[in-house]
Design a protein around this motif. Structure first.
Motif, PDB file in Angstrom:
ATOM      1  N   ILE A  95       0.814  -1.239   0.016  1.00 18.48           N
ATOM      2  CA  ILE A  95       0.018   0.104  -0.168  1.00 18.48           C
ATOM      3  C   ILE A  95       0.791   1.073  -0.046  1.00 18.48           C
ATOM      4  O   ILE A  95       0.917   2.010  -1.020  1.00 18.48           O
ATOM      5  CB  ILE A  95      -0.804   0.012   1.185  1.00 18.48           C
ATOM      6  CG1 ILE A  95      -1.922  -1.182   0.992  1.00 18.48           C
ATOM      7  CG2 ILE A  95      -1.918   1.248   1.338  1.00 18.48           C
ATOM      8  CD1 ILE A  95      -3.010  -1.439   2.116  1.00 18.48           C
ATOM      9  N   SER A  96       1.624   1.690   1.007  1.00 16.01           N
ATOM     10  CA  SER A  96       2.650   2.648   1.193  1.00 16.01           C
ATOM     11  C   SER A  96       3.445   2.503   2.411  1.00 16.01           C
ATOM     12  O   SER A  96       3.087   1.786   3.258  1.00 16.01           O
ATOM     13  CB  SER A  96       1.262   3.837   1.451  1.00 16.01           C
ATOM     14  OG  SER A  96       2.133   5.111   1.753  1.00 16.01           O
ATOM     15  N   GLU A  97       4.481   3.313   2.123  1.00 20.60           N
ATOM     16  CA  GLU A  97       5.353   3.425   3.279  1.00 20.60           C
ATOM     17  C   GLU A  97       4.805   4.409   4.326  1.00 20.60           C
ATOM     18  O   GLU A  97       3.887   5.116   4.327  1.00 20.60           O
ATOM     19  CB  GLU A  97       6.377   4.205   2.746  1.00 20.60           C
ATOM     20  CG  GLU A  97       7.570   3.335   1.993  1.00 20.60           C
ATOM     21  CD  GLU A  97       8.960   3.998   1.684  1.00 20.60           C
ATOM     22  OE1 GLU A  97       9.203   5.229   2.338  1.00 20.60           O
ATOM     23  OE2 GLU A  97       9.544   3.416   0.846  1.00 20.60           O
ATOM     24  N   ILE A  98       5.100   3.891   5.597  1.00 18.68           N
ATOM     25  CA  ILE A  98       4.329   4.512   6.636  1.00 18.68           C
ATOM     26  C   ILE A  98       5.311   5.786   6.908  1.00 18.68           C
ATOM     27  O   ILE A  98       6.662   5.578   7.467  1.00 18.68           O
ATOM     28  CB  ILE A  98       4.585   3.501   8.028  1.00 18.68           C
ATOM     29  CG1 ILE A  98       3.475   2.440   7.508  1.00 18.68           C
ATOM     30  CG2 ILE A  98       3.812   4.342   9.299  1.00 18.68           C
ATOM     31  CD1 ILE A  98       3.451   1.132   8.576  1.00 18.68           C
ATOM     32  N   ASP A  99       4.835   7.026   6.770  1.00 20.24           N
ATOM     33  CA  ASP A  99       5.772   8.176   7.082  1.00 20.24           C
ATOM     34  C   ASP A  99       5.988   8.316   8.462  1.00 20.24           C
ATOM     35  O   ASP A  99       7.177   8.884   8.734  1.00 20.24           O
ATOM     36  CB  ASP A  99       4.693   9.458   6.658  1.00 20.24           C
ATOM     37  CG  ASP A  99       4.474   9.659   4.973  1.00 20.24           C
ATOM     38  OD1 ASP A  99       5.207   8.862   4.578  1.00 20.24           O
ATOM     39  OD2 ASP A  99       3.381   9.856   4.804  1.00 20.24           O
TER      40      ASP A  99
END
Length: 174
Positions: A95-99
């Motif tokens: 999904i996405s890197e975790i900021d």
């Protein structure tokens, strides 16, 4: 120019990666449940210890049950960690890197997953620790009747030590 069917299909295929949100959410639920259960188990052991030493209530096999309970709780905590690593890794891979993890010193090292091999390696390490703790829990309750039983125990401990050594060696190369 791509035709409309190809664009729609590829868009749907790409967006299907969001299905992994279900295992992420349920892995987090599972980890939370295991953390709670293990913590309640530890709390029960603290209460039992209080009863034994402060209230002088005699409990049969207190030491054995205390050690077994602590090992069981550690086992649950480690399995919860496996679920957390799985949840973070799957989320970051699909999904996405975790900021927030990038901004955190601890999170960026422990829970950052950049590829599937890294996720497998981290999960594998924790799973090996779960197996070692489970082995220790079983060994505590075993009766050793013959010298061969002791030899099997020694061989098992040697195999565990060897596996930990090679796990450590494999991380030195990375």
């Amino acid at each position: 120019m791509r035709n409309i069917v190809e664009r729609v299909f590829e868009g749907a295929l790409w967006n299907s990666r969001f299905m992994v949100i279900l295992p992420v959410i349920f892995a987090l639920f599972g980890a939370t449940a295991l953390f709670i259960v293990a913590s309640v188990d530890i709390w029960d052991m603290v209460v039992a210890t209080w009863d034994v030493f402060i209230n002088h209530i005699h409990l049969k096999d207190f030491h054995d049950s205390l050690v077994s309970g602590v090992i069981g709780a550690v086992d649950l905590y480690l399995i919860a960690v496996v679920l957390l690593i799985f949840a973070f890794g799957i989320y970051e891979l699909f999904i996405s890197e975790i900021d927030d993890a990038k901004e955190s010193e601890a999170g960026s090292k422990i829970l950052a997953i950049h590829d599937l091999d890294e996720l497998k390696s981290k999960l594998g390490n924790v799973i090996v620790m779960v197996l070692i703790v489970s082995f220790f829990k079983k060994v505590i309750h075993m009766d050793f009747a013959t010298p061969l039983d002791m030899l099997y125990l020694a061989g098992s401990i040697f195999a565990l030590a060897l596996s930990l050594y090679y796990m450590h060696k494999s991380h030195e190369k990375h």
